[in-house]
Design a protein around this motif. Structure first.
Motif, PDB file in Angstrom:
ATOM      1  N   ASP A  43      10.844 -82.902 107.515  1.00 53.64           N
ATOM      2  CA  ASP A  43       9.825 -83.504 108.372  1.00 53.64           C
ATOM      3  C   ASP A  43       8.958 -84.488 107.604  1.00 53.64           C
ATOM      4  OD1 ASP A  43       8.906 -81.248 106.924  1.00 53.64           O
ATOM      5  OD2 ASP A  43       7.070 -81.214 108.106  1.00 53.64           O
ATOM      6  N   ASP A  44       8.837 -84.306 106.294  1.00 56.83           N
ATOM      7  CA  ASP A  44       8.015 -85.183 105.467  1.00 56.83           C
ATOM      8  C   ASP A  44       8.649 -85.246 104.083  1.00 56.83           C
ATOM      9  OD1 ASP A  44       5.928 -86.051 103.562  1.00 56.83           O
ATOM     10  OD2 ASP A  44       4.592 -85.964 105.305  1.00 56.83           O
ATOM     11  N   ILE A  45       8.985 -86.439 103.630  1.00 51.59           N
ATOM     12  CA  ILE A  45       9.670 -86.587 102.346  1.00 51.59           C
ATOM     13  C   ILE A  45       8.775 -86.141 101.198  1.00 51.59           C
ATOM     14  CG2 ILE A  45      10.677 -88.264 100.745  1.00 51.59           C
ATOM     15  CD1 ILE A  45      11.600 -89.874 103.152  1.00 51.59           C
ATOM     16  N   ASP A  46       7.485 -86.501 101.260  1.00 51.92           N
ATOM     17  CA  ASP A  46       6.574 -86.204 100.160  1.00 51.92           C
ATOM     18  C   ASP A  46       6.103 -84.747 100.161  1.00 51.92           C
ATOM     19  OD1 ASP A  46       6.660 -88.837  99.191  1.00 51.92           O
ATOM     20  OD2 ASP A  46       5.200 -89.479 100.689  1.00 51.92           O
ATOM     21  N   VAL A 126       9.376 -74.514 100.933  1.00 51.77           N
ATOM     22  CA  VAL A 126      10.433 -75.451 100.579  1.00 51.77           C
ATOM     23  C   VAL A 126      10.125 -76.044  99.222  1.00 51.77           C
ATOM     24  CG1 VAL A 126      11.612 -77.592 101.218  1.00 51.77           C
ATOM     25  CG2 VAL A 126      10.797 -76.025 103.008  1.00 51.77           C
ATOM     26  N   LYS A 127      11.116 -76.037  98.348  1.00 53.73           N
ATOM     27  CA  LYS A 127      10.919 -76.639  97.042  1.00 53.73           C
ATOM     28  C   LYS A 127      10.849 -78.148  97.188  1.00 53.73           C
ATOM     29  CE  LYS A 127      13.121 -73.117  94.198  1.00 53.73           C
ATOM     30  NZ  LYS A 127      14.187 -72.845  93.230  1.00 53.73           N
ATOM     31  N   LYS A 128       9.832 -78.718  96.582  1.00 57.68           N
ATOM     32  CA  LYS A 128       9.641 -80.157  96.682  1.00 57.68           C
ATOM     33  C   LYS A 128      10.641 -80.871  95.779  1.00 57.68           C
ATOM     34  CE  LYS A 128       5.929 -83.536  96.698  1.00 57.68           C
ATOM     35  NZ  LYS A 128       4.499 -83.756  96.479  1.00 57.68           N
ATOM     36  N   LYS A 129      11.261 -81.893  96.328  1.00 56.14           N
ATOM     37  CA  LYS A 129      12.257 -82.634  95.582  1.00 56.14           C
ATOM     38  C   LYS A 129      11.655 -83.954  95.127  1.00 56.14           C
ATOM     39  CE  LYS A 129      17.069 -84.042  95.906  1.00 56.14           C
ATOM     40  NZ  LYS A 129      18.224 -84.138  96.773  1.00 56.14           N
ATOM     41  N   THR A 130      11.712 -84.218  93.842  1.00 53.71           N
ATOM     42  CA  THR A 130      11.163 -85.465  93.341  1.00 53.71           C
ATOM     43  C   THR A 130      12.285 -86.463  93.137  1.00 53.71           C
ATOM     44  OG1 THR A 130      11.345 -84.680  91.074  1.00 53.71           O
ATOM     45  CG2 THR A 130       9.257 -84.314  92.198  1.00 53.71           C
ATOM     46  N   GLU A 131      11.955 -87.726  93.350  1.00 54.18           N
ATOM     47  CA  GLU A 131      12.933 -88.780  93.188  1.00 54.18           C
ATOM     48  C   GLU A 131      12.497 -89.655  92.032  1.00 54.18           C
ATOM     49  OE1 GLU A 131      15.119 -90.170  97.229  1.00 54.18           O
ATOM     50  OE2 GLU A 131      13.624 -91.450  96.350  1.00 54.18           O
ATOM     51  N   GLU A 132      13.422 -89.922  91.132  1.00 55.38           N
ATOM     52  CA  GLU A 132      13.103 -90.778  90.018  1.00 55.38           C
ATOM     53  C   GLU A 132      13.933 -92.021  90.123  1.00 55.38           C
ATOM     54  OE1 GLU A 132      12.245 -87.838  86.430  1.00 55.38           O
ATOM     55  OE2 GLU A 132      13.247 -89.668  85.845  1.00 55.38           O
TER      56      GLU A 132
END
Length: 313
Positions: A43-46, A126-132
């Motif tokens: 629902d929200d990427i961040d 939900v584990k937050k997924k970070t994008e690098e």
């Protein structure tokens, strides 16, 4: 029959490339040969509260006469809620038989998750997924216009019926992407007629850096209000099929009255299929940044209503 299979295969490949460009690391290839893919939707990427994984397998008959085979994976998705979401996806397929629908499915699921997150019930952890992103920004690639170089000739005619004088639209330059010494950069301009397309290209080619690029791939889409259709075209500039892939991405995103040029400076190392990923990523990034992307509900309405301005690929 072979021609039909080849056509379906090409459309599937174009859709897969577009989905990978649109959703980045959220899009996962499970089995390339069997065409099984998975996308993580939240629902929200961040700050995700609700997340669901959509797994799809594309049969040979898709998108012509058969839907994707899909599976919805989420520990909280059960009973009537699962049935309602499945019915919504199947309804989208019925309304768009013969069209590419993966983007519509993903955004429908996202809408459902957003609505769910707005309810008072707490979501699962939900584990937050970070994008690098490791994007190399070269100062000399962020371009300003330098009117010192000759203009490349264009091979399409401007409508003789247009008597008004169109102004040169503003041109924006995206952040470059560098991979194995090849650099890709997108340029974007709003356009409402083919003459402006020519003006934008002419202005870009005044810049020595752009004029010296190995390829300047472009595509544009102009909405014709009177005919309720799109005037659109693309150019590979020596990068086979790149223009068509770029235009397909713009169709899926349902952008209008805009052109995107992606310059590639070849660094001497072959990138294979990755070059198409970088071209589409550059284009998508600048379209999103400049707020040209539309709601998913509108995207299917433009497909099949497109008027080509002349294929030069």
């Amino acid at each position: 029959m072979a021609e039909g299979d080849a056509g379906s295969d090409q459309r599937q490949n174009e859709e897969i490339e577009a989905m990978a460009a649109i959703y980045g690391e959220e899009w996962c290839v499970i089995d390339d040969c069997a065409k099984i893919f998975c996308i993580r939707i939240s629902d929200d990427i961040d700050d995700p509260k609700w997340t669901l994984c959509l797994q799809v397998m594309l049969p040979d008959e898709y998108p012509g006469t058969a839907p994707p085979i899909y599976q919805l994976n989420a520990p909280w998705l059960k009973g009537q809620e699962r049935a309602d979401l499945s019915n919504s996806l199947e309804e989208i397929y019925i309304q768009n038989i013969g069209e590419s629908i993966l983007y519509l499915w993903v955004e429908k699921i996202r809408d459902v998750l957003i609505q769910k997150s707005q309810m008072t019930e707490p979501g699962p952890e939900v584990k937050k997924k970070t994008e690098e992103e490791d994007v190399e920004c070269e100062d000399d690639i962020i371009l300003a216009c330098q009117p010192e170089s000759s203009v490349k000739a264009l091979d399409f005619d401007i409508s003789e019926n247009r008597t008004e004088v169109e102004e040169l639209p503003p041109i924006d330059h995206g952040i470059p992407i560098t991979d194995r010494r090849s650099t890709f950069q997108a340029h974007l301009a709003p356009v409402v007629c083919p003459k402006q397309v020519k003006m934008v290209l002419s202005k870009l080619y005044e810049n020595k850096k752009i004029a010296s690029a190995t390829h300047n791939i472009y595509a544009y889409r102009i909405y014709c209000e009177d005919k309720q259709t799109f005037l659109q075209d693309c150019e590979d500039d020596g990068e086979t099929a790149a223009g068509g892939r770029l235009l397909h991405l713009m169709e899926i995103l349902n952008v209008k009255n805009v052109m995107v040029v992606v310059s590639r400076w070849y660094g001497g190392i072959l990138l294979g299929p990755d070059r198409f990923k970088h071209i589409n990523n550059c284009a998508r990034n600048i379209l999103v940044e400049k707020n040209y992307t539309n709601s998913p509900e509108e995207s299917s309405k433009s497909l099949g209503k497109n008027k080509k301005g002349g294929n030069r690929n």
